[in-house]
Design an enzyme around this catalytic site. Structure first.
Site, short mmCIF file in Angstrom:
data_model
loop_
_atom_site.label_atom_id
_atom_site.label_comp_id
_atom_site.label_asym_id
_atom_site.label_seq_id
_atom_site.Cartn_x
_atom_site.Cartn_y
_atom_site.Cartn_z
N LYS A 249 0.82 -1.20 0.00
CA LYS A 249 0.00 0.00 0.00
C LYS A 249 0.86 1.25 0.00
O LYS A 249 0.40 2.35 -0.30
CB LYS A 249 -0.87 0.04 1.28
CG LYS A 249 -1.78 -1.12 1.46
CD LYS A 249 -2.33 -1.11 2.92
CE LYS A 249 -3.04 -2.41 3.19
NZ LYS A 249 -3.26 -2.63 4.61
N GLY A 250 2.13 1.08 0.38
CA GLY A 250 2.98 2.24 0.69
C GLY A 250 3.15 3.25 -0.42
O GLY A 250 3.36 4.43 -0.16
N ASP B 170 3.97 3.52 6.46
CA ASP B 170 3.30 3.27 7.74
C ASP B 170 4.24 2.85 8.85
O ASP B 170 5.36 2.39 8.61
CB ASP B 170 2.28 2.14 7.57
CG ASP B 170 2.95 0.78 7.42
OD1 ASP B 170 3.80 0.65 6.52
OD2 ASP B 170 2.65 -0.13 8.20
N LYS C 93 17.33 3.56 0.60
CA LYS C 93 18.24 3.40 1.75
C LYS C 93 19.38 2.48 1.30
O LYS C 93 19.37 1.28 1.60
CB LYS C 93 17.50 2.68 2.89
CG LYS C 93 16.65 3.53 3.78
CD LYS C 93 16.12 2.63 4.91
CE LYS C 93 15.09 3.33 5.73
NZ LYS C 93 14.42 2.38 6.66
N ASP D 205 14.64 -0.79 0.52
CA ASP D 205 15.36 -1.03 1.76
C ASP D 205 16.36 -2.17 1.51
O ASP D 205 17.39 -1.95 0.89
CB ASP D 205 14.32 -1.36 2.84
CG ASP D 205 14.90 -1.49 4.23
OD1 ASP D 205 15.78 -0.70 4.57
OD2 ASP D 205 14.44 -2.36 4.99
N PHE E 22 13.81 4.61 10.35
CA PHE E 22 12.49 4.15 9.93
C PHE E 22 11.55 5.35 9.79
O PHE E 22 11.14 5.96 10.78
CB PHE E 22 11.93 3.14 10.93
CG PHE E 22 10.77 2.37 10.40
CD1 PHE E 22 10.96 1.25 9.60
CD2 PHE E 22 9.46 2.78 10.66
CE1 PHE E 22 9.89 0.55 9.08
CE2 PHE E 22 8.38 2.08 10.14
CZ PHE E 22 8.59 0.96 9.35
P1 5GP Z 1 12.61 -4.37 1.11
O1 5GP Z 1 12.12 -5.62 0.45
O2 5GP Z 1 13.31 -3.41 0.16
O3 5GP Z 1 13.44 -4.65 2.32
O4 5GP Z 1 11.34 -3.70 1.72
C1 5GP Z 1 10.72 -2.63 1.19
C2 5GP Z 1 9.49 -2.34 2.01
O5 5GP Z 1 9.80 -2.29 3.41
C3 5GP Z 1 8.94 -0.98 1.69
O6 5GP Z 1 8.04 -1.03 0.62
C4 5GP Z 1 8.26 -0.61 2.98
O7 5GP Z 1 6.97 -1.18 3.04
C5 5GP Z 1 9.11 -1.26 4.05
N1 5GP Z 1 10.08 -0.30 4.62
C6 5GP Z 1 11.41 -0.30 4.49
N2 5GP Z 1 11.97 0.75 5.13
C7 5GP Z 1 10.93 1.44 5.66
C8 5GP Z 1 10.84 2.66 6.43
O8 5GP Z 1 11.81 3.34 6.77
N3 5GP Z 1 9.58 3.04 6.80
C9 5GP Z 1 8.47 2.34 6.46
N4 5GP Z 1 7.30 2.82 6.88
N5 5GP Z 1 8.52 1.20 5.73
C10 5GP Z 1 9.73 0.77 5.34
MG MG Z 2 5.86 -1.19 1.17
#
Ligand code: 5GP
Ligand code: MG
Length: 192
Positions: A44-45, A163, A133, A105, A156
């Protein structure tokens, strides 16, 4: 009670975010001219960023949505990624897919989605992420975002779609929450 009381610091104001959507929208409109663009928003982000970005894209395109989950309640990734709601476009052959994400991330989510779309025969697959990041990237991840709104340090962040425990997505800016919201002490918990 206002959500604003929970904010420690604002990292990106509404104005900053509008500028990012405008800059990336122009770049994408230029790069995808004469392409068969399908923008895929990762729910949803990314919804708020998606809504602003697509209104800055001036070329014809289609949009779709996908749900992938790698996070549970809290701030740490669980490692495994699953697609819980697939595209409504069933055949991606001939489409130039641009995945729109809120934040990159570890990169595992977008690695998985990129691999799926490539395997299914999309003409091209690229990534547009609002935030990146880079220091958090997993060693196994090979994908690289083509469009990046801004880089952030390893904190974060919430707001503008992002969220914490499904809340704060409706903040119009991006920031960090006060420490006691992320890690409530017993006293704060009892007071709530
Ligand atoms: P990845 O698979 O790249 O580790 O995860 C990405 C997802 O992790 C993002 O779409 C988000 O939902 C969540 N995420 C990663 N870092 C953050 C952050 O700093 N804040 C929030 N709210 N969600 C994060
Ligand atoms: Mg997300």
């Amino acid at each position: 009670m206002s959500m604003l009381q929970d904010i420690q610091e604002v990292f990106f104001s509404q104005e900053d975010l509008a500028k990012i959507a405008n800059r990336l929208g122009h770049q994408i409109s230029h790069d995808y001219k004469d392409h068969n663009l399908l923008i895929v928003s990762v729910l949803k982000g990314s919804v708020i960023f998606m809504a602003d970005l697509m209104r800055n894209i001036t070329i014809p395109c289609k949009i779709d949505f996908i749900t992938a989950s790698s996070y549970h309640a809290g701030t740490e990734s669980t490692g495994s990624v699953s697609v819980t709601d697939d595209l409504s476009v069933k055949d991606v052959h001939g489409y130039d897919i641009l995945i729109v994400e809120d934040i990159l991330d570890t990169g595992r989510t977008l690695q998985k989605l990129s691999d799926i779309f490539s395997k299914k025969g999309a003409s091209s697959v690229r990534i547009c992420t609002l935030l990146d990041k880079p220091e958090r990237r997993d060693k196994s991840v090979t994908i690289k975002p083509t469009y990046i709104g801004a880089k952030v340090r390893n904190e974060f962040v919430v707001g503008y779609g992002l969220d914490f425990d499904q809340k704060y997505r409706n903040l119009p800016f991006i920031g960090i929450l006060k420490e006691e919201i992320y890690h409530p002490t017993t006293e704060t918990k009892e007071a709530n």
